[in-house]
Design an enzyme around this catalytic site. Sequence first.
Site, PDB file in Angstrom:
ATOM      1  N   ASP A   1       0.871  -1.169   0.000  1.00  8.98           N
ATOM      2  CA  ASP A   1       0.000   0.000   0.000  1.00  8.98           C
ATOM      3  C   ASP A   1       0.910   1.222   0.000  1.00  8.98           C
ATOM      4  O   ASP A   1       1.558   1.524   0.994  1.00  8.98           O
ATOM      5  CB  ASP A   1      -0.896  -0.030   1.253  1.00  8.98           C
ATOM      6  CG  ASP A   1      -1.703   1.255   1.430  1.00  8.98           C
ATOM      7  OD1 ASP A   1      -1.688   2.102   0.514  1.00  8.98           O
ATOM      8  OD2 ASP A   1      -2.352   1.396   2.485  1.00  8.98           O
TER       9      ASP A   1
ATOM     10  N   LYS B   1       2.475  11.487  -3.305  1.00  9.80           N
ATOM     11  CA  LYS B   1       1.431  10.833  -4.099  1.00  9.80           C
ATOM     12  C   LYS B   1       0.521  11.851  -4.787  1.00  9.80           C
ATOM     13  O   LYS B   1      -0.014  11.589  -5.858  1.00  9.80           O
ATOM     14  CB  LYS B   1       0.615   9.938  -3.168  1.00  9.80           C
ATOM     15  CG  LYS B   1      -0.282   8.926  -3.847  1.00  9.80           C
ATOM     16  CD  LYS B   1      -0.824   7.980  -2.798  1.00  9.80           C
ATOM     17  CE  LYS B   1      -1.871   7.035  -3.347  1.00  9.80           C
ATOM     18  NZ  LYS B   1      -2.352   6.129  -2.278  1.00  9.80           N
TER      19      LYS B   1
ATOM     20  N   GLU C   1      -7.279   0.485  -4.322  1.00  8.18           N
ATOM     21  CA  GLU C   1      -7.249   0.376  -2.863  1.00  8.18           C
ATOM     22  C   GLU C   1      -8.565  -0.142  -2.265  1.00  8.18           C
ATOM     23  O   GLU C   1      -8.533  -1.082  -1.464  1.00  8.18           O
ATOM     24  CB  GLU C   1      -6.841   1.719  -2.247  1.00  8.18           C
ATOM     25  CG  GLU C   1      -5.348   1.960  -2.418  1.00  8.18           C
ATOM     26  CD  GLU C   1      -4.944   3.423  -2.369  1.00  8.18           C
ATOM     27  OE1 GLU C   1      -5.771   4.258  -1.971  1.00  8.18           O
ATOM     28  OE2 GLU C   1      -3.795   3.718  -2.732  1.00  8.18           O
TER      29      GLU C   1
ATOM     30  N   ASP D   1     -13.230   4.885   1.435  1.00  6.10           N
ATOM     31  CA  ASP D   1     -11.786   4.968   1.678  1.00  6.10           C
ATOM     32  C   ASP D   1     -11.337   6.431   1.666  1.00  6.10           C
ATOM     33  O   ASP D   1     -11.167   7.034   0.606  1.00  6.10           O
ATOM     34  CB  ASP D   1     -11.064   4.159   0.587  1.00  6.10           C
ATOM     35  CG  ASP D   1      -9.549   4.169   0.757  1.00  6.10           C
ATOM     36  OD1 ASP D   1      -9.045   4.860   1.665  1.00  6.10           O
ATOM     37  OD2 ASP D   1      -8.864   3.476  -0.022  1.00  6.10           O
TER      38      ASP D   1
END
Lengths: 218, 614
Positions: B14, B74, B173, B195
Site C-alpha cells: 500500500d 502521491k 485500494e 476509503d
Amino acid sequence: MPNPESVRTALDGAAKHLCWSCREETGEGPFCESCVKIQPAELMGDYFALFELPRAYAVDAQYLKNKFYELSRKFHPDFYGDKTDAEKTLARDNSAYLNTAFRTLSDPIKRAEYLLVRCARGYRVDLVPPQGLFEEILTAGELLEKNSLSSEDLTTLRETGRVFAVRQDERIVSLAGLFDRLVAGDDAAKGEIENAINEIKYLRTILDRIDQRLHKTI
Amino acid sequence: MSMTEKSKIAIGIDLGTTNSLAAVMRDGRPVALAGEHGAIVPSVISFQNDQLLVGIPARQAMLDNPDHTVYSVKRLMGKAAADLKDSDDRLPFQVVADSRGLAAVKIDQKIISPVELSAAILREVKKQAEKALGMEVERAVITVPAYFDDAQRQATRDAGKIAGLEVLRIINEPTAASLAYGMHQLNRGTIVVYDLGGGTFDVSILRLENGIFEVLATAGDTRLGGDDFDMEIVNDIIKQALKSGIIMDHPSPAMRATLKRAAENAKIALSEVEEMTIVVRAGGGNFSLTLTAIEFENLIRPYVERTLDFCRRALADAKLTIDKIDEVILVGGSTRIPMVFNAVEDLFGRPAHCDLGPDEVVALGAAVQADILTGGRNDLLLLDVTPLSLGIETLGGVMNVLIQRNSKIPAVSKEVFTTYVDGQTNVAIRVYQGERELVADNRALGNFDLTGIEPQRAGMPRIEVSFMLDADGILRVTAHDIRSGKQQQITIQPSYGLTRDEVNQMVRESFLHAQDDIDRRLFIELSNESGTVIKATRRAFEVFSEFKDGERQQIEETITRLEEALRGTDPQAVRERLDELNDATADLAARMADDAVAGALKRKSVEEAAKLME
C-alpha cells in the site's frame, strides 16, 4: 510460437476449429480437448452462444450473472500469470469479449439492438418522441430548462419521470413477444421492434436527465 | 541470479500519501510485515547533506529540516505542475515544473520527479519487508486509489520498476480492502468501501459471491483527504493569529512544517477529546488557540459532504439504492474522525466495519491479490472496473467515449469514424480520459496520426478506432483505414508521464542523477523537433498562400525567437518558444488539414513521428 490471431482468421467460417497450439480439433468448449490450452472465445460463437442462451430477447438476470462468473473464472488474466504470452493475450481478449457480451446482454436496449442485427439485416434509428406522451415530454422539457426548481416543480418532475419509467418498462416487456414473432418468421415484427427500441432509447435519455436534475437538487 | 534461485514470493504494498506498508500471505492469511521501526513506513523522504532518509527517520527530520523533507508525494504523481497551482503554498518544500512541465520537487539545485521519490519509498518498504521475511523480494502488487487516471497508474508502475520490483499488478485500494475483508468475514452480499486517506478519497461498491469480487461502480477524488483537513486547521490558526496581531500570512518553510504538525496533532486528538489547545511559537512568543471538536467539524464539513455526494453517484452508477447495501467498510486513517464515520453510517443507515484496521487493510488485500496472481489460490477472483471514461476527440473538440466509466476490465471497444475535409489523407487520433463533454476539460492521454488514407470525398473513408484496456487499466489504441488497410497502433504513453526510455534510464542510473544530464538530452531532442517544425513551416509558406492579415509575419517572428533560443542551452526556453510557434501555426495547420505538410506542423515530437514510420 504460433500466433493465435492468424489461426483465428484462418479458421473463421470453418465448421471445426483447430487448436492454435497443438493443431488438433478443439471441441466446443473454451479449452482444447487435446492440450487443454485456452481457445479464442469468439470461436464459441456470438454473445448468446457464449452464454449458452437461445436467440431470444427474454433473459434471466440471475442466470446471466452466474454464467458470467463461471466464464470469468475460465478467462480472467489473473489466472494466466505463469502462462505463455500467447495464452496471456488470449485470456485478455477473451475476458474483454466476455465483458462486452455481459454488458450487452444485461442492458435492455443493447440486447435488443444486438439481437435485431442478428435476426434481421440492419435497422433504422430515428429518435422520435413516443406517441401519447406529448404533454409529459413538454412539461419535463420545460422543467429541465429551468434554472431553479420549486418544490412543486420537483414533485411534477418526479411524477413525470414515473410515467416515463412505467412506459419504458412496458415497452421492454413487449420486446420479448415481438422478438419471438420475428424469430418465427413474422417480418412485420421488425418495424414494431424498431419503434420500441427507439421509444425506450428516447425515454432513457430523458429519464437520465431527470435523474441527474433531481440528484443535483438534493 | 538464475531463474530458479529467484525468490518466488510476492508481497502486497500500500503506497499511501502519508504512510506505506507491506503485507504477505502466511499460512493462508495476510499479515503486515513489520520492519525495524514497525510495520508502517511513513511516506516521507529527507535529504540530509548527502544522506537520504526514508520513513520514520525522515519524518523525524521534518521539523529540523523542512525544506529538505518531502511528503505527500502521491499528490504529485502523474500531474502537470499547472494542475497543482493551488497547493503551491501548502507544502514547505518547493514544487516546480520540470523541463516538460511535469510536477517535480526541487531540493537545493536538484529537480526530482515524484516517480523517483515514490521509488525511494517503495525501495524502503521493500528493504523492510526483506528484513522481516529474511529473503529477497522481487515481485509485488501495488495499490492505487481507484480514481487514479492512466497517467497516475503508469507513474506508480514506473516507481515500482525503478525500486527494483516486478509489479505484478496495480490494483485499486478499495478493491484490495474488500479482498482482505472477504478473506475474513464477509463473503456474500453487496458492500460499500469508503476509503478516505491522507490525500485521496474513493468509494467502491462491490458484489461478493462465491469468491468473486465484482466491482459494480467506483467514484472519488484524487485530491481530497486528511491533508485538506490539516490545511483547514492551519488556515484557521493563521486567521486567529492575525486577530491577535500576529502575521503568519506567508510562513517560512519551517513555520509551515510546524503549523502542519500542530494541525495534524490537533486533528488526531479531537477524535478523542472535545477541545484541544494548539500552541505555536511565533513572533518571538507563543501563540495559543483552542479548537473545539465542533469547530473542527465545521471546518471539514464541506469535504465530508463531498465524499457523501460521491457515494450517491456510485450508487446511481451501480443502479442500486441504499437499502440494497449489506455492509459498509471504512478504510483510511481519516475515517477515524468521528464526524466522518458518523456521516457514513448515517447515509447508509448501518454500522460500518473497521475491525481490520483502516491503516493496514489495503496492504493485506494487496497481499491476497499477489497470492492469487502467483497461483497461490484460485478460488478468489477480482473483477474490477475502469474509473473514468476513455474516448477520442471528434469534430468541434467533442469527447466521443469508446469505453464508459465503470466498464469491467479488460475492456475492448471499436468505432468507425470518417473525415470531414475532401481529400483528407491524415487523421489525428487524440485520446482523452474523463467525464466532461469537451475534450478540453478532460485529461489528454496522448495522440498519434493515421497517415496515408486514400484521398476521398469528406465522409467517405471508414476509419476504425479500437481501444483495448487491459487488466492493469493500461490502454492500447489502434486506428485503421478499412479501405487501404493502413494501420497505426500505440500503447498510450501518458502526456503527463515518463517515456519508456526515461524509466529504463532511471532504472539504470543512480537515484539522484543530475538535472544537467536530462537538460542536455532534452535540449538535443527539442532542437531536433524545432528543426522539423521550422522546416515544415517554411515549406508551408512556399506551397500555401491564403494567409490571414499579419499571420505570416507573426509566424516568422516566432521562428526568429525560437532560433534565438536554440543558440542558448536552456531546454525550458526552447520548449516555450516551440510551443509559441506551434500555437501560432495551429490555425494554419488546421486550414491545411488536407495537405501532407500539415502532418509535420501538428504537435508531434520527432520521436513519435519516427516511431510511426517504423
